[in-house]
Scaffold this active site. Structure first.
Site, PDB file in Angstrom:
ATOM      1  N   LYS A 111       0.815  -1.214   0.000  1.00  0.00           N
ATOM      2  CA  LYS A 111       0.000   0.000   0.000  1.00  0.00           C
ATOM      3  C   LYS A 111       0.856   1.275   0.000  1.00  0.00           C
ATOM      4  CE  LYS A 111      -4.266  -1.917   1.878  1.00  0.00           C
ATOM      5  NZ  LYS A 111      -3.897  -3.334   2.135  1.00  0.00           N
TER       6      LYS A 111
HETATM    7  C1  PLP Z   1      -4.586  -4.440   1.585  1.00  0.00           C
HETATM    8  C2  PLP Z   1      -3.848  -5.733   1.575  1.00  0.00           C
HETATM    9  C3  PLP Z   1      -4.214  -6.802   0.722  1.00  0.00           C
HETATM   10  C4  PLP Z   1      -5.440  -6.747  -0.170  1.00  0.00           C
HETATM   11  O1  PLP Z   1      -5.310  -5.851  -1.231  1.00  0.00           O
HETATM   12  P1  PLP Z   1      -6.597  -5.373  -2.040  1.00  0.00           P
HETATM   13  O2  PLP Z   1      -6.113  -4.327  -2.961  1.00  0.00           O
HETATM   14  O3  PLP Z   1      -7.574  -4.851  -1.020  1.00  0.00           O
HETATM   15  O4  PLP Z   1      -7.136  -6.575  -2.749  1.00  0.00           O
HETATM   16  C5  PLP Z   1      -3.422  -7.937   0.704  1.00  0.00           C
HETATM   17  N1  PLP Z   1      -2.349  -8.056   1.523  1.00  0.00           N
HETATM   18  C6  PLP Z   1      -1.978  -7.062   2.350  1.00  0.00           C
HETATM   19  C7  PLP Z   1      -0.799  -7.262   3.226  1.00  0.00           C
HETATM   20  C8  PLP Z   1      -2.709  -5.871   2.417  1.00  0.00           C
HETATM   21  O5  PLP Z   1      -2.332  -4.906   3.260  1.00  0.00           O
END
Ligand code: PLP
Length: 444
Positions: A111
């Site tokens: 993210k």
């Molecule tokens: C947010 C997140 C996901 C999921 O990603 P999406 O874009 O919501 O499908 C998977 N793994 C981790 C570690 C995350 O923080």
């Protein structure tokens, strides 16, 4: 020159919005999600530039066609260089399996790519003269960390992180309550839903909005989606360097641990831009709404269940609306490009153990769900898709030490970014889950 990208709503009520407007609003006024009216194509000359390129160089090539009417080239370049200042190494585990490590940013999760870019884009596009931009975000954990860090120290912005007291991991809490400066943490005596409700109420409070320039940083914002295209290209570029011919039948299969499906949607966009991708695999934990959709061709959201890969505990993935829209609401077309598998906690833990035993590699639970999905895909795949698998490693294992198999948790090396946190002091205002209380905090 290609025309500029504008944004329409997946709910299709008409109207078209600029990038800046979509960035500010987050959600379309009709309740739909913003969707580009077209997806720019990468010219051949740009594909050349992507070979061996860094994250920032790649971001400059891929994102410029989307943003060229919104920013000067100079400002754009500065934002991308500053935001994407870490890379995404591709590690090989076995002949045809690669792990794309997306956890080398400051909060050790993928993210960071999006949050850091969005923070800087918002500062550049949404600030009104002499006025602070207030970013509201409700979090159940990871989003708060990435957003707080992504916006930390960005001039002219104050970030409000609302989180449910006692319901985020101690480590996650540290990540957004110890920064201070322009990051304000509100510890809500309630649930994640309470936090979301408070944020929603602020956005419909016209009196408040007259006094405060508000925006949100939730996961459905188009500004969070686009930067995530970058690492799909980084994977392809690294495969090329390793001598893979990625352009034909050997195009990689991207395996994406999925929750709200923003990550995989960005991959689909990258593929439409011209980044080689043979197929996508959505890796789900026991929250199998999308898996069921691929099997039954019917979408039936359900309540989320708790798992050890908790950032994927989503029963009604918000980006499903974008995937449906992209494939003209035809489940047949969706399933031609995307396969789905599900993995329960027992198999996730076994996968972490067996990968460690076989390769000496420690993966976090989210990545392990992806690794298992790749295994399932390989044993069922159609012969036309023969490319290598690229499993997206969405978080560093040290973030999930408390749920990892014990004998492995002890072997995880603590990254510097986490060690630094342990000595820091939590600063959060504890508030009742009531709108007037939240409003007063915002206006203080
Ligand atoms: C947010 C997140 C996901 C999921 O990603 P999406 O874009 O919501 O499908 C998977 N793994 C981790 C570690 C995350 O923080």
């Amino acid at each position: 020159m290609a025309s500029s990208v504008s944004y329409v709503s997946t709910s299709g009520s008409g109207g078209s919005f600029s990038f800046a407007r979509a960035l500010q609003l987050g959600l379309s006024p009709d309740g739909g999600l913003f969707f580009p009216d077209h997806i720019p194509q990468l010219p051949k000359s740009d594909s050349e530039k992507l070979k061996g390129a860094s994250s920032a160089e790649t971001g400059k090539v891929l994102l410029w066609p989307w943003l060229k009417d919104n920013l000067s080239r100079e400002d754009f370049d500065a934002i991308i260089s500053d935001a994407l200042n870490f890379d995404a190494p591709l590690k090989q585990l076995g002949e045809d399996t690669f792990i794309l490590e997306l956890f080398h940013g400051p909060t050790l999760a993928f993210k960071d790519f999006a949050a850091r870019t969005m923070g800087r884009l918002m500062a550049a596009m949404l600030r009104r003269k002499g006025e602070m931009l207030h970013v509201l975000t409700a979090t159940s954990g990871d989003t708060g960390a990435a957003v707080a860090d992504g916006f930390y120290g960005v001039e002219g912005i104050t970030v409000w992180v609302l989180y449910p007291s006692g319901k985020v991991s101690p480590l996650q809490e540290k990540q957004f309550t110890t920064l201070g400066g322009n990051i304000r943490a509100l510890e809500v005596d309630g649930t994640f839903d309470d936090c979301q409700r408070l944020v929603k109420q602020a956005f419909v409070d016209d009196e408040l909005r007259a006094e405060r320039n508000l925006t949100s940083a939730n996961s459905i914002n188009i500004g969070r989606l686009l930067p995530q295209m970058v690492y799909y290209s980084l994977a392809v570029s690294q495969l090329r360097e390793k001598g893979f011919d990625v352009d034909g039948a050997q195009a990689p299969v991207f395996v994406v641990p999925s929750g709200n499906f923003g990550n995989i949607t960005a991959g689909l966009f990258a593929s439409r831009m011209g980044i080689p991708a043979g197929h996508f695999v959505a890796a789900c934990n026991q929250n199998q709404t999308f898996y069921d959709y691929i099997q039954s061709k019917k979408y039936k959201p359900r309540p989320s269940v708790r798992t050890m890969s908790n950032a994927m505990d989503v029963g009604d993935p918000s980006n499903f609306a974008r995937i449906e829209y992209l494939y003209e609401r035809d489940p047949e077309l969706v399933s031609r490009s995307i396969s789905a598998f599900r993995t329960d906690d027992t198999v996730t833990a076994e996968t972490i153990r067996s990968v460690y035993k076989k390769h000496g590699y420690i993966m976090d639970p989210h990545t392990a769900v992806g690794f298992d999905a790749w295994k399932q895909f390989k044993s069922t795949r159609k012969t036309s898709l023969t490319g290598p698998g690229v499993v997206l490693a969405t978080a560093h294992p040290a973030k999930f030490g408390d749920v990892m198999p014990e004998e492995i948790a002890g072997a995880i090396e603590q990254p510097e970014a986490l060690r630094r946190l342990s000595g820091r002091e939590k600063k959060a205002d504890f508030i009742a889950p009531e709108y007037p209380v939240f409003r007063a905090a915002l206006l203080k």
